[in-house]
Design an enzyme around this catalytic site. Structure first.
Site, PDB file in Angstrom:
ATOM      1  N   HIS A 268     -10.669   1.290  -8.069  1.00 23.71           N
ATOM      2  CA  HIS A 268      -9.684   2.280  -7.614  1.00 23.71           C
ATOM      3  C   HIS A 268      -9.340   2.064  -6.143  1.00 23.71           C
ATOM      4  O   HIS A 268      -8.291   1.520  -5.816  1.00 23.71           O
ATOM      5  CB  HIS A 268     -10.224   3.685  -7.845  1.00 23.71           C
ATOM      6  CG  HIS A 268      -9.259   4.790  -7.565  1.00 23.71           C
ATOM      7  ND1 HIS A 268      -7.916   4.583  -7.301  1.00 23.71           N
ATOM      8  CD2 HIS A 268      -9.439   6.147  -7.498  1.00 23.71           C
ATOM      9  CE1 HIS A 268      -7.322   5.734  -7.098  1.00 23.71           C
ATOM     10  NE2 HIS A 268      -8.215   6.701  -7.200  1.00 23.71           N
ATOM     11  N   HIS A 309       0.346  -5.010 -10.203  1.00 25.79           N
ATOM     12  CA  HIS A 309      -0.199  -3.644 -10.147  1.00 25.79           C
ATOM     13  C   HIS A 309      -0.283  -3.099 -11.562  1.00 25.79           C
ATOM     14  O   HIS A 309       0.590  -3.362 -12.389  1.00 25.79           O
ATOM     15  CB  HIS A 309       0.706  -2.748  -9.288  1.00 25.79           C
ATOM     16  CG  HIS A 309       0.073  -1.458  -8.891  1.00 25.79           C
ATOM     17  ND1 HIS A 309       0.034  -0.369  -9.728  1.00 25.79           N
ATOM     18  CD2 HIS A 309      -0.537  -1.083  -7.735  1.00 25.79           C
ATOM     19  CE1 HIS A 309      -0.580   0.634  -9.103  1.00 25.79           C
ATOM     20  NE2 HIS A 309      -0.937   0.233  -7.901  1.00 25.79           N
ATOM     21  N   ASP A 366      -1.727  -3.049  -1.515  1.00 22.69           N
ATOM     22  CA  ASP A 366      -3.092  -3.366  -1.088  1.00 22.69           C
ATOM     23  C   ASP A 366      -3.142  -4.698  -0.349  1.00 22.69           C
ATOM     24  O   ASP A 366      -3.945  -4.874   0.572  1.00 22.69           O
ATOM     25  CB  ASP A 366      -4.025  -3.404  -2.299  1.00 22.69           C
ATOM     26  CG  ASP A 366      -4.082  -2.079  -3.019  1.00 22.69           C
ATOM     27  OD1 ASP A 366      -4.383  -1.068  -2.352  1.00 22.69           O
ATOM     28  OD2 ASP A 366      -3.810  -2.030  -4.231  1.00 22.69           O
TER      29      ASP A 366
END
Length: 430
Positions: A268, A309, A366
């Site tokens: 996560h 993603h 990210d």
């Protein structure tokens, strides 16, 4: 809501049983089949991971992963990142509308005036080992806030809920910076009310009592964008955890601590940390082709981190904004770093190589946030903590929405596959 229904046919000993299930329509997104009455017919649904189940009704955030859309209260994330700032976005998530000038000033002033923490919390940190992971510290300290601020834990009181919300948004950067300072043996830095939210965080992270902090506006703006782009992401694992904990009527500090625990999981909140680890593993620009070939080999378990993603099947709408921030930070700092050179080369490949384009493996938020945080000198152990700081407002907004609706306590069902009834056997006869 509509009058449409779906018909479910369940086989039984006396023939098929047909059940009419209501179909609900949201403002956006697919229709939802309401299966809430199934248990009255001796059945319920099986959905591991809840990937096909709407656990709640919400007005806060909408995601369309196929089209790369992320909306906060209807506003595209790209517009908020370009024209707004983190605290204004906090107001939007919590109140449903953008503030006018007076409302924004009052909100920002309230957050600014709550950034200090109870002085006894400073001594609370001494109970941790110096080498404790900052996320472990955050889980403990945030959960303990209810012991220090028990005057805002009556969740039936709207005023208590509002005060708790301000305290969490305001104090989370202070607690995060204290966790970092504690781990490296440096003195805690008190917040400064003359700095904005993100600049104040950088001051508490990197300042020292011996000299005044000088915060670059470019770096503060990049930090603000990281907070803003992580503010909320609909019903993810940590937000769902906060809602589930809150459904038991637990106090908000305990619920946010539960969210932090869920976020700590590498599946996560640890994605940007995994990006930096991958860059370390590659080690040299000359090895990039080798690792790209491994990523393309379906028989090789290696995966390039920070590309593609789970939710966004096209592109991550946050990535372009984060890329711009990364470019600004690298230009400001003029850093010559092997890992950053590897990251820039990987970015070029991902945006031009037919394999990555065909599979829609674009750099995601990210990837770029990991580059920015590394360039700022923030250790990888703090990456998920910073994620938690930004996500706090999303957790609070969802918690508030759930409490205001007087939701029932969460109680998922299960598909039991263990033993049927067995008689107990005394230990001497086993």
């Amino acid at each position: 809501m509509t009058n449409k229904t779906a018909t479910l046919s369940i086989p039984g000993s006396e023939g098929n049983q047909e059940i009419q299930l209501p179909i609900h329509e949201g403002t956006m997104g697919p229709d939802v089949v309401d299966v809430g009455k199934l248990t009255g017919h001796g059945a319920f649904t099986f959905d591991p991971g809840f990937t096909s189940t709407a656990s709640c009704e919400s007005k806060i955030t909408f995601i369309d992963g196929e089209k790369g859309v992320l909306l906060h209260r209807g506003y595209p994330i790209e517009q908020l990142a370009e024209h707004s700032d983190y605290l204004e976005t906090c107001y939007l998530l919590m109140h449903g509308e953008l503030p006018n000038a007076g409302q924004k000033k009052a909100f920002v002033d309230m957050v600014t005036n709550h950034t200090m923490v109870h002085e006894q919390i400073r001594t609370f940190y001494n109970g941790f080992r110096r080498d404790a992971h900052p996320m472990a510290i955050m889980c403990g300290v945030v959960g303990a806030l209810s012991a220090f601020y028990h005057d805002s834990t009556d969740i039936s009181d709207p005023y208590h809920r509002e005060v708790a919300a301000f305290r969490l948004i305001a104090k989370m950067p202070t607690l995060a910076a204290m966790s970092y300072k504690f781990s490296i043996g440096q003195p805690f830095m008190y917040p400064r009310n003359d700095l904005d939210y993100s600049a104040n965080f950088l001051h508490m992270m990197f300042g020292n009592p011996c000299e005044p902090s000088v915060i670059s506006p470019t770096l503060a703006r990049a930090m603000d964008r990281i907070f803003l782009l992580h503010a909320d992401h609909e019903q993810n694992a940590s937000t769902s955890t906060v809602r589930l904990a809150g459904s038991s009527l637990a106090n908000p500090f305990a619920c946010i601590a539960a969210g932090i625990a869920a976020l700590w999981g590498p599946s996560h909140g640890g994605a940007n940390e995994a990006v930096v680890k991958m860059l370390d593993d590659i080690g040299d620009v000359s090895r990039i082709d080798e690792f790209v070939a491994k990523a393309k080999d379906k028989n090789d378990p290696f995966r390039l981190m920070g590309f593609g993603h789970r939710v966004y099947k096209n592109f991550d709408p946050r990535a372009n904004v984060m890329k711009q921030a990364a470019d600004e930070v690298l230009a400001e700092l003029g850093i010559q770093d092997e890992n950053l050179e590897i990251a820039k080369r990987l970015e070029e490949i991902a945006l031009s190589d037919p394999y990555f384009i065909e599979k829609k493996l674009y750099p995601n938020v990210d990837f770029y946030s990991g580059i920015i945080l590394k360039a700022l000198g923030i250790p990888t152990s703090m990456f998920t903590v910073i994620f938690a700081v930004g996500r706090t407002v999303g957790w609070i907004a969802h918690w508030n929405e759930m409490i205001a609706e007087s939701s029932r306590i969460g109680r998922p069902r299960q598909l039991y596959t263990g033993y049927s009834t067995r008689d107990f056997v005394p230990v001497g006869k086993r």
